[in-house]
Design a protein around this motif. Structure first.
Motif, PDB file in Angstrom:
ATOM      1  N   LYS A 114     -10.124 -33.169 -10.003  1.00 12.92           N
ATOM      2  CA  LYS A 114     -10.186 -31.869 -10.943  1.00 12.92           C
ATOM      3  C   LYS A 114     -11.507 -31.861 -11.844  1.00 12.92           C
ATOM      4  O   LYS A 114     -11.775 -30.564 -12.277  1.00 12.92           O
ATOM      5  N   ARG A 115     -12.008 -32.900 -12.177  1.00 10.25           N
ATOM      6  CA  ARG A 115     -13.096 -33.168 -12.963  1.00 10.25           C
ATOM      7  C   ARG A 115     -14.391 -33.007 -12.473  1.00 10.25           C
ATOM      8  O   ARG A 115     -15.272 -32.451 -12.840  1.00 10.25           O
ATOM      9  N   CYS A 116     -14.612 -33.389 -11.097  1.00  7.02           N
ATOM     10  CA  CYS A 116     -15.579 -33.449 -10.635  1.00  7.02           C
ATOM     11  C   CYS A 116     -15.713 -33.110  -9.047  1.00  7.02           C
ATOM     12  O   CYS A 116     -15.143 -33.750  -8.282  1.00  7.02           O
ATOM     13  N   GLU A 117     -16.310 -31.852  -8.698  1.00  2.89           N
ATOM     14  CA  GLU A 117     -16.017 -31.239  -7.418  1.00  2.89           C
ATOM     15  C   GLU A 117     -16.476 -32.151  -6.258  1.00  2.89           C
ATOM     16  O   GLU A 117     -16.402 -31.855  -5.184  1.00  2.89           O
ATOM     17  N   ASP A 118     -17.618 -33.103  -6.562  1.00  2.00           N
ATOM     18  CA  ASP A 118     -18.054 -33.907  -5.479  1.00  2.00           C
ATOM     19  C   ASP A 118     -17.272 -35.365  -5.200  1.00  2.00           C
ATOM     20  O   ASP A 118     -17.448 -36.091  -4.325  1.00  2.00           O
ATOM     21  N   LEU A 119     -15.858 -35.301  -5.994  1.00  3.28           N
ATOM     22  CA  LEU A 119     -15.134 -36.613  -5.826  1.00  3.28           C
ATOM     23  C   LEU A 119     -13.899 -36.099  -5.050  1.00  3.28           C
ATOM     24  O   LEU A 119     -13.163 -35.359  -5.547  1.00  3.28           O
ATOM     25  N   TYR A 120     -13.403 -37.201  -3.983  1.00  2.00           N
ATOM     26  CA  TYR A 120     -12.495 -36.994  -3.183  1.00  2.00           C
ATOM     27  C   TYR A 120     -11.715 -38.274  -3.308  1.00  2.00           C
ATOM     28  O   TYR A 120     -12.249 -39.428  -3.355  1.00  2.00           O
ATOM     29  N   THR A 154     -18.845 -38.080  -2.922  1.00  2.00           N
ATOM     30  CA  THR A 154     -18.113 -39.391  -2.966  1.00  2.00           C
ATOM     31  C   THR A 154     -16.694 -39.423  -2.601  1.00  2.00           C
ATOM     32  O   THR A 154     -15.805 -38.380  -2.899  1.00  2.00           O
ATOM     33  N   ALA A 155     -16.100 -40.253  -1.861  1.00  2.00           N
ATOM     34  CA  ALA A 155     -14.851 -40.518  -1.531  1.00  2.00           C
ATOM     35  C   ALA A 155     -14.415 -41.848  -1.771  1.00  2.00           C
ATOM     36  O   ALA A 155     -15.144 -42.692  -1.594  1.00  2.00           O
ATOM     37  N   ALA A 212     -16.714 -44.842  -8.358  1.00  2.00           N
ATOM     38  CA  ALA A 212     -16.762 -43.433  -7.671  1.00  2.00           C
ATOM     39  C   ALA A 212     -16.948 -42.065  -8.543  1.00  2.00           C
ATOM     40  O   ALA A 212     -17.752 -41.458  -8.011  1.00  2.00           O
ATOM     41  N   MET A 213     -16.493 -42.198  -9.579  1.00  2.00           N
ATOM     42  CA  MET A 213     -16.800 -41.077 -10.365  1.00  2.00           C
ATOM     43  C   MET A 213     -18.087 -41.028 -10.997  1.00  2.00           C
ATOM     44  O   MET A 213     -18.910 -40.157 -10.893  1.00  2.00           O
ATOM     45  N   GLY A 214     -18.965 -42.285 -11.320  1.00  2.60           N
ATOM     46  CA  GLY A 214     -20.248 -42.283 -11.703  1.00  2.60           C
ATOM     47  C   GLY A 214     -21.170 -41.905 -10.547  1.00  2.60           C
ATOM     48  O   GLY A 214     -22.036 -41.179 -11.162  1.00  2.60           O
TER      49      GLY A 214
END
Lengths: 240, 269
Positions: free
Chosen positions: B78-84, B34-35, B24-26
Motif C-alpha cells: 500500500k505504501r509503494c506501488e512498485d513493491l509486491y 520489486t517482489a 525490497a522496500m529500499g
C-alpha cells in the motif's frame, strides 16, 4: 545264526572321508603339444624320481575353451615319461568329453583366475608411466561443512579453513592461512607426512591416525605458524 | 530479466526477514519493480513484517501447484506501488516446494520485475536450498556472535557449491555479508565479535552493519519495514546498505560507540 542279512550291525569295513592330496599340476600354456612334450621331458630329466608314477592333473584353464588340444597325444607322452594322468581341470565341453572317454576325472576350473593366454601371444604393453603426483591446490576458503581430500598427493590451501571444515591428504598438508577446522595428513598410514600451517587454531590435527584435539593444543603453539609431525609414536607440534 | 537475490543465513533469528523486507522496500522506493517471496512454508512471517497479513488470499504453494495465477497471489504494497509480496503457505510444509515449480514461478516473475528477493527460512534443508538455488546475488546475514558466524560459513559453502550457477559452471553467486544487531559498546568490552573478527572468518565483501535497535521490534509490530523509520539508526543503516548494493560507495556508520559530548551528557538521556 545272525538276524542281520543286510550287515547293518557289522563293524565298518570301509569309510568315506574328505581329505586332500597334493598333486603336480601340468598347466598347459600352449596348444603346441610337441613343444609341450619337449619341455616336459627336460623337466622330468632333471628330477625323474619326482615324476615316476606320479598322479598328475592336466590343467587347461590358461587356454581359451575352444583351443584345439591333442589330448590323446599328450596323455601318451605323459605316460611315456612315467606320469599317471588322473584328471583334467578346466576345458570346454568337447575336451572334457574326450577326457572322460579317456577315463580321466573332471575337475572344475582353478579358483583363482589367472590371465588367459591369447592365441597370438603379443608382448604385454609397457607399463604406463605413473601420473605425476602434483599437490592438489585450493585457492578459495574452505567453508564449514566442506570436505577436501587430496587422493595420492599433497594438499596446498591458499586461504583459510573454516570451523567445521575437513581437509585430508594422503601426503602432506600446507595451509597458507588460518587453519580452524580439521586437518588429517597421511590418511593411508604414511607417518612421514606433515602438516604446515600459518595460524594454528585447528579443531583437530592428525597424522596417519595419530590425532590431537583443540583442547590439548599447547598454548605456546596456538595461533602460531607451526609444523605437525610424528617422531616415533609421538605427535609433535612445533612453532617455526 | 530480474536479478534474483536470496537473503539467507543458516542460523535462525538473525534478521533475514527484517532485511528482506527493508531491502525490497529500499529498492522499490528507488523506482525498481520489486517482489519479495517468503520461502518459509508453514512458518510464514514476511506478511506480518510487511503489514499485509490481512490481505493474503493465495500463496506461493498455490502458484507452484497451479491452483492460482501469480497475479492472484501477489499482494501489492500500500505504501509503494512498485513493491509486491508473495506470501508463503501457512497450512502446508516445505515438501510442497519443488525445484521445477520454484524455477517456473521465478521465471514468470523475472519477466515482470527488476528484482526478486527470496526470503530464506533458517537451516540448510529444502526451503533454504530452494531459496538460494536460482539466486544471482546472496546477502548472508549474520549476528556478530560465534554460532551465527559458523552457520553463515556453512551457508556460504553451500552457496558456492550447490546453487544452479555452481552446477552449470556459470559465474558464481555474488555474495555479500550483512552484519546485524551490532552493538559497538559490547564489541569494545570484548563481549561481541567485531566487524574485523567476522570478516576474518567469513571473508566476504561487507554490504552493511545494522546496529542493534529497538526500532526493529517496533517496526515489526506495526508491520512497517524498518527502512521507512528514517529517524532510527537501523533504518538509516538499511538505506546505506541498499545504496551500496546498487553500487554507491558509502562509509560504514554505527560501528563505533557513540561518544556524547559534555553538553549531551549534561542534558541528554
Amino acid at each position: 545264526m545272525t538276524t542281520d542279512p543286510q550287515g547293518h550291525n557289522r563293524p565298518p569295513a570301509v569309510e568315506i572321508k574328505g581329505g586332500s592330496v597334493t598333486l603336480p599340476i601340468v598347466r598347459l600354456r600352449s596348444t603346441d603339444m610337441m613343444t609341450v612334450a619337449a619341455q616336459l621331458r627336460r623337466s622330468v630329466e632333471r628330477a625323474p624320481e619326482f615324476f615316476r608314477r606320479a598322479p598328475v592333473v592336466i590343467d587347461v584353464s590358461a587356454l581359451p575353451d575352444e583351443a584345439e588340444i591333442n589330448l590323446a597325444y599328450l596323455l601318451g607322452q605323459l605316460q611315456q615319461m612315467g606320469m599317471i594322468p588322473v584328471a583334467l581341470r578346466g576345458g570346454g565341453p568337447a575336451l572334457r568329453e574326450l577326457a572322460a572317454a579317456q577315463r580321466l576325472a573332471l575337475l572344475a576350473d582353478a579358483p583363482v583366475p589367472e590371465t588367459r593366454v591369447t592365441e597370438t601371444s603379443s608382448p604385454p604393453p609397457p607399463p604406463s608411466p605413473p601420473p605425476p603426483s602434483k599437490a592438489m591446490l585450493v585457492t578459495q576458503p574452505v567453508r564449514s561443512g566442506q570436505r577436501i581430500y587430496a587422493r595420492g598427493s599433497d594438499l596446498v590451501v591458499l586461504a583459510a579453513v573454516g570451523y567445521g571444515a575437513e581437509i585430508m591428504a594422503d601426503g602432506h598438508i600446507h595451509v597458507y592461512g588460518t587453519l580452524r577446522g580439521r586437518a588429517l595428513a597421511g590418511v593411508h598410514g604414511d607417518k612421514g607426512c606433515r602438516i604446515f600451517c600459518r595460524d594454528l587454531q585447528a579443531e583437530l590435527v592428525s597424522i596417519a591416525g595419530h590425532y590431537r584435539i583443540s583442547e590439548d593444543l599447547d598454548e605456546a603453539v596456538r595461533g602460531r605458524t607451526v609444523q605437525v609431525y610424528m617422531r616415533d609414536t609421538a605427535l609433535i607440534i612445533e612453532a617455526f | 530479466m530480474a536479478r534474483i537475490i536470496v537473503v539467507t543465513s543458516g542460523k535462525g533469528g538473525v534478521g533475514k526477514t527484517t532485511t528482506a523486507a527493508s531491502l525490497a522496500m529500499g529498492l522499490a522506493l528507488r523506482g525498481n519493480r520489486t517482489a519479495v517471496i517468503d520461502f518459509d512454508v508453514g512458518l510464514r512471517n514476511l506478511d506480518l513484517i510487511m503489514g499485509c497479513e490481512r490481505r493474503v488470499v493465495y500463496d506461493f504453494v498455490n502458484v507452484i501447484n497451479q491452483e492460482a495465477h501469480l497475479r492472484q497471489a501477489l499482494i501489492r504494497d500500500k505504501r509503494c506501488e512498485d513493491l509486491y509480496i508473495l506470501p508463503a503457505s501457512q497450512t502446508r510444509d516445505k515438501e510442497a516446494l519443488t525445484k521445477e515449480g520454484v524455477g517456473r514461478v521465478l521465471e514468470e516473475m523475472s519477466e515482470e520485475f527488476d528484482y526478486v528477493i527470496c526470503d530464506s527460512p533458517a537451516g540448510i534443508e529444502k526451503g533454504a536450498f530452494l531459496a538460494m538455488y536460482y539466486a544471482d546475488d546472496a546477502i548472508v546475514v549474520s549476528n556478530p556472535e560465534v554460532s551465527s558466524v559458523r552457520d553463515a560459513d556453512r551457508m556460504i559453502g553451500i552457496l558456492s557449491s550447490k546453487s544452479r550457477r555452481a552446477e552449470l559452471g556459470e559465474e558464481p553467486i555474488k555474495e555479500h555479508l550483512l552484519l546485524t544487531r551490532y552493538d559497538p559498546k559490547r564489541v569494545e568490552r570484548g563481549e561481541m565479535l567485531s566487524v574485523d573478527d567476522v570478516l576474518e572468518i567469513l571473508a566476504l565483501p561487507l554490504l552493511g552493519v545494522i546496529p542493534e535497535s529497538q526500532a526493529v521490534l517496533n517496526a515489526s509490530n506495526e508491520g512497517i519495514p524498518v527502512i521507512l523509520d528514517e529517524k532510527s539508526n537501523a533504518g538509516q543503516a538499511y538505506r546505506d546498505a541498499v545504496a551500496r548494493y546498487l553500487g554507491e560507495d558509502l562509509p560504514q556508520r554505527f560501528i563505533r560507540p557513540e561518544r556524547k559530548g559534555l553538553i549531551g551528557r549534561l542534558f541528554g538521556g
